[in-house]
Write a protein that holds these residues in place. Structure first.
Motif, short mmCIF file in Angstrom:
data_model
loop_
_atom_site.label_atom_id
_atom_site.label_comp_id
_atom_site.label_asym_id
_atom_site.label_seq_id
_atom_site.Cartn_x
_atom_site.Cartn_y
_atom_site.Cartn_z
N ALA A 255 23.14 62.80 -14.93
CA ALA A 255 24.18 61.79 -14.83
C ALA A 255 25.30 62.28 -13.91
N LEU A 256 25.80 61.38 -13.08
CA LEU A 256 26.97 61.68 -12.28
C LEU A 256 28.19 61.52 -13.17
N THR B 156 16.31 61.81 -10.29
CA THR B 156 16.95 60.57 -10.68
C THR B 156 18.39 60.86 -11.07
N LEU B 157 19.32 60.13 -10.46
CA LEU B 157 20.74 60.27 -10.76
C LEU B 157 21.25 58.97 -11.36
N THR B 158 22.09 59.06 -12.37
CA THR B 158 22.64 57.88 -13.01
C THR B 158 24.12 57.78 -12.68
N LEU B 159 24.52 56.63 -12.12
CA LEU B 159 25.92 56.40 -11.79
C LEU B 159 26.75 56.34 -13.06
N PRO B 160 28.01 56.77 -13.00
CA PRO B 160 28.86 56.68 -14.19
C PRO B 160 29.29 55.24 -14.45
N ALA C 48 24.32 52.44 -18.05
CA ALA C 48 23.76 51.63 -19.15
C ALA C 48 24.39 50.23 -19.15
N GLY C 49 23.53 49.22 -19.17
CA GLY C 49 24.01 47.84 -19.21
C GLY C 49 24.56 47.34 -17.89
N GLY C 50 24.40 48.12 -16.81
CA GLY C 50 24.96 47.73 -15.52
C GLY C 50 23.92 47.50 -14.46
N THR C 51 24.38 47.28 -13.23
CA THR C 51 23.50 47.07 -12.10
C THR C 51 24.00 47.85 -10.90
N VAL C 52 23.07 48.08 -9.96
CA VAL C 52 23.38 48.73 -8.70
C VAL C 52 22.71 47.93 -7.59
N GLN C 53 23.41 47.78 -6.48
CA GLN C 53 22.87 47.02 -5.36
C GLN C 53 21.84 47.85 -4.60
N SER C 54 20.78 47.23 -4.16
CA SER C 54 19.70 47.91 -3.46
C SER C 54 20.17 48.51 -2.14
N CYS C 55 19.68 49.72 -1.83
CA CYS C 55 19.95 50.37 -0.55
C CYS C 55 19.12 49.77 0.57
N THR C 56 18.07 49.06 0.25
CA THR C 56 17.13 48.61 1.27
C THR C 56 17.15 47.11 1.49
N ASP C 57 17.90 46.37 0.73
CA ASP C 57 17.87 44.91 0.81
C ASP C 57 19.20 44.39 1.35
N THR C 58 19.17 43.69 2.46
CA THR C 58 20.39 43.14 3.03
C THR C 58 20.84 41.85 2.34
N LEU C 59 20.06 41.38 1.38
CA LEU C 59 20.39 40.14 0.68
C LEU C 59 21.14 40.39 -0.62
N ALA C 60 21.68 41.57 -0.78
CA ALA C 60 22.52 41.90 -1.93
C ALA C 60 21.79 41.79 -3.27
N THR C 61 20.58 42.33 -3.34
CA THR C 61 19.84 42.35 -4.58
C THR C 61 20.40 43.43 -5.51
N TYR C 62 20.67 43.06 -6.75
CA TYR C 62 21.18 44.01 -7.75
C TYR C 62 20.11 44.21 -8.81
N GLY C 63 19.99 45.43 -9.30
CA GLY C 63 19.03 45.72 -10.34
C GLY C 63 19.39 46.99 -11.08
N ALA C 64 18.43 47.52 -11.80
CA ALA C 64 18.67 48.72 -12.60
C ALA C 64 18.61 50.00 -11.78
N THR C 65 17.89 49.97 -10.63
CA THR C 65 17.75 51.18 -9.82
C THR C 65 17.70 50.84 -8.33
N THR C 66 17.93 51.85 -7.51
CA THR C 66 17.67 51.81 -6.08
C THR C 66 17.27 53.23 -5.70
N ALA C 67 16.94 53.49 -4.46
CA ALA C 67 16.47 54.83 -4.10
C ALA C 67 16.79 55.18 -2.66
N LEU C 68 16.99 56.48 -2.45
CA LEU C 68 17.04 57.06 -1.11
C LEU C 68 15.70 57.75 -0.92
N ASN C 69 15.04 57.45 0.17
CA ASN C 69 13.78 58.14 0.45
C ASN C 69 13.65 58.33 1.96
N THR C 70 12.59 58.94 2.38
CA THR C 70 12.45 59.30 3.79
C THR C 70 12.30 58.09 4.71
#
Length: 130
Positions: free
Chosen positions: A30-31, A48-52, A86-108
Motif C-alpha cells: 500500500a502507498l 501491485t501497489l494500492t493508492l491511499p 477500498a471502495g474507490g476507483t482509478v482512471q485507466s493509464c491506457t484509455d483516453t476515454l476516462a475509464t475508471y475501475g478498480a485497477t490500472t497498470a504500467l507495463n512495457t
C-alpha cells in the motif's frame, strides 16, 4: 517531515527548487498518505501497489487534494498494477476515454510512469503518462 501548514496552502514562497518525497519500492504493498513520487524497482517481478484513500477538501477557501506519481525504475521489466483504494476507483493509464475501475497498470507497452490526482473521495484520476 515538516508539520502540515494549512495557512500556507495556495501561497507560493519557495526559496529554492521544490522538493518532494521520493520513495523506492520493490514489492507489492500500500502507498501511504506521505507518498508523492514512488519509484518501482521491481526488476522482472510483477508488483501491485494500492493508492491511499483520498478526498478533496477545502482549506481557507481553497480546494486541495493529493497527487502521486508512480515511475518504473531503471531495469524494471515487470508489470506494475495500481489498485484503487477500498471502495474507490482509478482512471485507466491506457484509455483516453476516462475509464475508471478498480485497477490500472504500467507495463512495457503503455507507460514508464503515471501521475494520479484525487478527484473526490477515493477517486484517483490519471493526469499523464511518461
Amino acid at each position: 517531515m515538516e508539520a502540515h501548514r494549512p495557512d500556507l496552502i495556495g501561497r507560493v514562497g519557495i526559496a529554492g527548487p521544490p522538493e518532494f518525497r521520493v520513495r523506492a519500492v520493490s514489492s507489492s504493498g500500500a502507498l501511504t498518505a506521505d507518498d508523492c513520487i514512488v519509484v518501482v524497482t521491481n526488476g522482472a517481478a510483477n508488483v501491485t501497489l494500492t493508492l491511499p484513500s483520498g478526498a478533496l477538501r477545502t482549506v481557507r477557501g481553497v480546494t486541495v487534494g493529493r497527487i502521486i506519481t508512480i515511475k518504473r525504475g531503471s531495469g524494471s521489466t515487470g508489470n506494475v498494477t495500481i489498485n484503487a483504494p477500498a471502495g474507490g476507483t482509478v482512471q485507466s493509464c491506457t484509455d483516453t476515454l476516462a475509464t475508471y475501475g478498480a485497477t490500472t497498470a504500467l507495463n512495457t507497452t503503455n507507460a514508464n510512469s503515471a501521475t494520479f490526482v484525487t478527484e473526490g473521495t477515493n477517486v484517483w484520476g490519471h493526469v499523464s503518462n511518461g
